[in-house]
Design an enzyme around this catalytic site. Structure first.
Site, mmCIF file in Angstrom:
data_model
loop_
_atom_site.group_PDB
_atom_site.id
_atom_site.type_symbol
_atom_site.label_atom_id
_atom_site.label_comp_id
_atom_site.label_asym_id
_atom_site.label_seq_id
_atom_site.Cartn_x
_atom_site.Cartn_y
_atom_site.Cartn_z
ATOM 1 N N PRO A 41 -2.780 -1.448 19.385
ATOM 2 C CA PRO A 41 -2.613 -1.776 17.961
ATOM 3 C C PRO A 41 -2.849 -0.608 17.001
ATOM 4 O O PRO A 41 -2.610 -0.754 15.793
ATOM 5 C CB PRO A 41 -3.649 -2.887 17.732
ATOM 6 C CG PRO A 41 -4.638 -2.761 18.831
ATOM 7 C CD PRO A 41 -3.922 -2.158 19.992
ATOM 8 N N TYR A 44 -8.717 4.485 9.002
ATOM 9 C CA TYR A 44 -8.814 4.700 10.449
ATOM 10 C C TYR A 44 -9.854 5.791 10.665
ATOM 11 O O TYR A 44 -9.687 6.902 10.157
ATOM 12 C CB TYR A 44 -7.476 5.175 11.023
ATOM 13 C CG TYR A 44 -6.363 4.147 10.996
ATOM 14 C CD1 TYR A 44 -5.615 3.922 9.841
ATOM 15 C CD2 TYR A 44 -6.050 3.411 12.140
ATOM 16 C CE1 TYR A 44 -4.593 2.989 9.819
ATOM 17 C CE2 TYR A 44 -5.015 2.475 12.129
ATOM 18 C CZ TYR A 44 -4.293 2.264 10.972
ATOM 19 O OH TYR A 44 -3.277 1.343 10.941
ATOM 20 N N TYR A 69 4.392 6.195 10.785
ATOM 21 C CA TYR A 69 3.544 5.074 10.373
ATOM 22 C C TYR A 69 4.319 4.064 9.527
ATOM 23 O O TYR A 69 4.175 2.847 9.712
ATOM 24 C CB TYR A 69 2.329 5.612 9.610
ATOM 25 C CG TYR A 69 1.255 4.573 9.372
ATOM 26 C CD1 TYR A 69 0.366 4.208 10.384
ATOM 27 C CD2 TYR A 69 1.138 3.934 8.142
ATOM 28 C CE1 TYR A 69 -0.609 3.246 10.178
ATOM 29 C CE2 TYR A 69 0.167 2.971 7.920
ATOM 30 C CZ TYR A 69 -0.703 2.632 8.941
ATOM 31 O OH TYR A 69 -1.662 1.671 8.736
ATOM 32 N N LYS A 118 2.238 -1.228 15.333
ATOM 33 C CA LYS A 118 3.674 -1.291 15.595
ATOM 34 C C LYS A 118 4.153 -2.558 16.318
ATOM 35 O O LYS A 118 5.355 -2.834 16.351
ATOM 36 C CB LYS A 118 4.102 -0.080 16.453
ATOM 37 C CG LYS A 118 4.035 1.224 15.722
ATOM 38 C CD LYS A 118 5.187 1.379 14.746
ATOM 39 C CE LYS A 118 4.992 2.504 13.781
ATOM 40 N NZ LYS A 118 4.807 2.098 12.395
ATOM 41 N N HIS A 166 0.837 -1.205 0.000
ATOM 42 C CA HIS A 166 0.000 0.000 0.000
ATOM 43 C C HIS A 166 0.870 1.251 0.000
ATOM 44 O O HIS A 166 1.845 1.332 0.737
ATOM 45 C CB HIS A 166 -0.900 0.023 1.239
ATOM 46 C CG HIS A 166 -2.052 -0.926 1.166
ATOM 47 N ND1 HIS A 166 -3.034 -1.001 2.123
ATOM 48 C CD2 HIS A 166 -2.383 -1.853 0.228
ATOM 49 C CE1 HIS A 166 -3.918 -1.919 1.793
ATOM 50 N NE2 HIS A 166 -3.543 -2.463 0.644
#
Ligand code: RFL
Ligand code: PHB
Length: 389
Positions: free
Chosen positions: A293, A201, A384, A297, A73
């Site tokens: 979560p 998200y 990220y 990570k 992605h």
């Protein structure tokens, strides 16, 4: 009594990956795991890999299926206030992330270990570690009613948050830092096409939700839920209705529902144990630290620890040097604390903590800032995709 160079406690991703990497350099290890192989491979957990994780799995020779079947992605979506905004990870950082399930990594690693004839003791019970301050540590256990003992040069504690290795360290030698969050994540896996091409998200007044996936035909969705909720109180129909209510209209309209294959509730916690080395015992992955979560990570940090320890052990056997072993804890913790901060921050940004409108408005303002400022978007993106440190 058996002997080995490195006794590895736990056959989760960190234990098996360390064993596999050491094998590629001719260093012998024995892995001791409390559960069966089937049990370990059925645990549905992580799904998002940093590229540093992808690189190390490839270096270990277990990345072929991941490179074929994983989904790379280039971006991720943040949804809030009925809108969505894409963060272009690739454009901002030059790096991508990979969607590939932890269950698949477990299988690939176990297959590779078995193919190279290495020793994994499944269902090792009553495990105890001894003399890890000396030069010849030992591990004792029972297997099928028989007692076993292993003498080794190093012990790698890869036995997760509830394991025995961290618990064996005298209290005065270890500092524990913890935050428990007042909610959990209810997750489901379903054989339906994901609602979006990338992860979404979503911050919503009803609570956080996450749309993730395992493949183009298998979705993984999460909802923030009260800690005392049970899976039984969330029949599939209720889950889908609640997810739909928390998504922006464009995704709510597209959501494909279907029977769940798995459903579970996980509490959220931040936890760090310092230091991560005690004589010849090294704590690795979830045995030393847990993150909520939200930032994806946990597995990536476990793999980053493995890289540091693997390099240190190779250096020890190659050059008889303990320098990298001495640096293990500080090098690993430098990354751990930064990832702990990012995971905590992203959790605080995306979840509903109270009915206070001020807190919600602050979240929206920060999300506006991240999605409106190139500098703020870059700060999010570089964390990220995984810091280089
Ligand atoms: P594990 O995977 O817990 O493995 C430890 C192993 O040790 C065994 N064990 C023992 N063996 C022998 N004797 C004993 N006394 C033992 N005690 C325990 C256990 O049976 C087990 O097999 O730790 P490891 O290898 O450090 O790996 C850590 C990761 O599993 C974990 O960080 C991730 O799953 C966290 N996580 C995520 N991480 C990511 O990077 N990206 C994600 O997208 C992501 N999503 C998640 C997650 C974790 C979740 N849950 C359920 C906590 C999503 C969820 C819902
Ligand atoms: C998952 O796919 O399980 C997943 C992805 C991203 C996260 C957490 C979990 O932040």
């Amino acid at each position: 009594m058996s002997t080995t160079q490195v006794a590895i406690i736990g056959a989760g991703p960190s234990g098996l990956l360390l064993s596999q990497l050491l094998h590629t350099r001719g260093i012998d290890s024995i892995v001791l795991e409390r559960q069966t192989r089937e049990y370990v491979e059925a645990r549905i957990r992580a799904g998002l890999l940093e590229w540093g994780t992808v690189d190390l799995l490839n270096e270990a020779g277990v990345g072929a299926r991941m490179m074929r079947e994983g989904l790379a992605h280039d971006g991720v979506e943040l949804a809030f206030d009925r809108r969505t905004h894409r963060i272009d990870l690739k454009a901002l950082t030059g790096r991508r992330v990979m969607v590939y399930g932890q269950t698949e990594i477990q299988k690939d690693l176990a297959d590779a270990r078995v193919a190279s004839g290495d020793r994994i003791v499944w269902e090792a019970r009553e495990l105890a570690i001894h003399d890890f301050d000396g030069r010849r540590p030992r591990v004792s256990y029972t297997h099928g009613g028989e007692r076993g003992e292993i003498e080794c040069e190093f012990i790698a504690g890869c036995d997760g948050f509830h394991g025995v290795t961290r618990a064996s360290v005298p209290k005065q030698r270890i500092s524990l830092h913890e935050r428990i969050y007042p909610f959990g994540w209810l997750g489901i896996l379903a054989q339906v096409a994901p609602v979006a091409d990338e992860l979404v998200y979503a911050n919503h007044a009803r609570g956080f939700s996450l749309c993730s996936m395992r493949s183009r035909t298998r979705s993984r969705y999460y909802l923030q839920c009260p800690l005392d909720d049970t899976v039984e109180s969330w029949p599939d129909q209720r889950f889908w209705e609640e997810l739909q209510a928390r998504l922006p209209d464009k995704y709510a309209a597209r959501l494909v529902t279907g029977p769940s294959i798995e459903k579970s509730i996980a509490p959220l916690r931040s936890f760090v144990a310092e230091p991560m080395r005690f004589g010849r015992l090294f704590l690795v992955g979830d045995a030393a630290h847990i993150v909520p979560p939200t930032g994806a990570k946990g597995l990536n940090l476990a793999v980053a620890d493995v890289r540091v320890l693997y390099q240190a052990i190779v250096e020890y056997y190659r050059a008889a040097s303990e320098t990298l072993l001495d640096e293990y804890s500080s090098r690993a913790l430098a990354r751990v604390w930064k990832a702990t901060r990012f995971s905590w921050w992203f959790t605080m940004l995306m979840h509903r903590f109270s009915d206070e409108t001020f807190a919600y408005k602050m979240q929206l303002a920060e999300l506006e800032y991240i999605t409106g400022s190139q500098a703020a978007a870059l700060a999010f993106a570089e964390n990220y995709v995984g810091l280089r440190c």
